[in-house]
Scaffold this active site. Structure first.
Site, PDB file in Angstrom:
ATOM      1  N   HIS A  22       0.832  -1.200   0.000  1.00 39.98           N
ATOM      2  CA  HIS A  22       0.000   0.000   0.000  1.00 39.98           C
ATOM      3  C   HIS A  22       0.867   1.251   0.000  1.00 39.98           C
ATOM      4  CE1 HIS A  22      -2.082   3.234   2.295  1.00 39.98           C
ATOM      5  NE2 HIS A  22      -2.930   3.019   1.307  1.00 39.98           N
ATOM      6  N   ASP A  69      -5.093   3.728  -4.512  1.00 37.92           N
ATOM      7  CA  ASP A  69      -5.164   4.214  -3.130  1.00 37.92           C
ATOM      8  C   ASP A  69      -6.396   5.102  -2.922  1.00 37.92           C
ATOM      9  OD1 ASP A  69      -4.597   5.118  -0.550  1.00 37.92           O
ATOM     10  OD2 ASP A  69      -2.466   5.359  -0.971  1.00 37.92           O
ATOM     11  N   TYR A 118       9.738  13.266 -13.178  1.00 36.97           N
ATOM     12  CA  TYR A 118      10.909  12.380 -13.248  1.00 36.97           C
ATOM     13  C   TYR A 118      11.423  12.039 -11.841  1.00 36.97           C
ATOM     14  CZ  TYR A 118      11.332  13.419 -18.286  1.00 36.97           C
ATOM     15  OH  TYR A 118      11.119  13.559 -19.640  1.00 36.97           O
TER      16      TYR A 118
END
Length: 151
Positions: A22, A69, A118
């Site tokens: 998670h 999530d 990035y």
């Protein structure tokens, strides 16, 4: 092959999804993304290719197994269009539709500036590069929790 698992998901991809916990992030990107360089800095440490899939097809397969999530407002992050942060590319709406359908609810998505994306990607658990030609087919998916019955 196993029952109920999309044939586009290789054993390596299923293994990575099972290793993730998670809150771990998974980068799903197009062929233009510097995926090999960034993957070397990820937790998994190497690039996973999902050849023959565009972003929506790959996301649909991955999200058939991986929950997003629910503890954060935006479990999906994408790269902003350089020079025009408010711009919308068709891939953004296509990815939104796949995520909403997989979760059965509206899923929050937020945009990150290119270099911030990035940096966030370097902290991801793993990077999966699709055959999508892009541009801007770069997404970070945050893994959620599945409420399982006791063993």
């Amino acid at each position: 092959m196993l029952k109920g698992i999309d044939q586009r998901l290789s054993a390596e991809i299923v293994h990575v999804l099972m290793l993730m916990g998670h809150g771990d992030d998974l980068v799903l990107c197009d062929v233009n993304h510097p995926a090999a360089t960034i993957a070397a800095k990820s937790t998994y440490g190497r690039l996973i290719d999902m050849a023959g899939c565009d972003i929506p097809t790959a996301a649909r397969a991955i999200l058939s197994l991986m929950p997003l999530d629910t503890f954060v407002p935006a479990p999906i992050r994408r790269m902003q269009v350089v020079g025009d942060p408010a711009a919308e590319k068709p891939i953004f709406a296509r990815m939104q539709a796949v995520a909403d359908s997989a979760e059965g609810r509206p899923v929050g998505m937020e945009a990150l500036e290119r270099f911030a994306f990035y940096e966030a990607a370097k902290r991801a658990f793993a990077i999966i590069r699709t055959a999508d030609s892009g541009p801007y087919g770069c997404f970070i998916l945050k893994k959620g929790v599945i409420d399982l019955p006791e063993l």
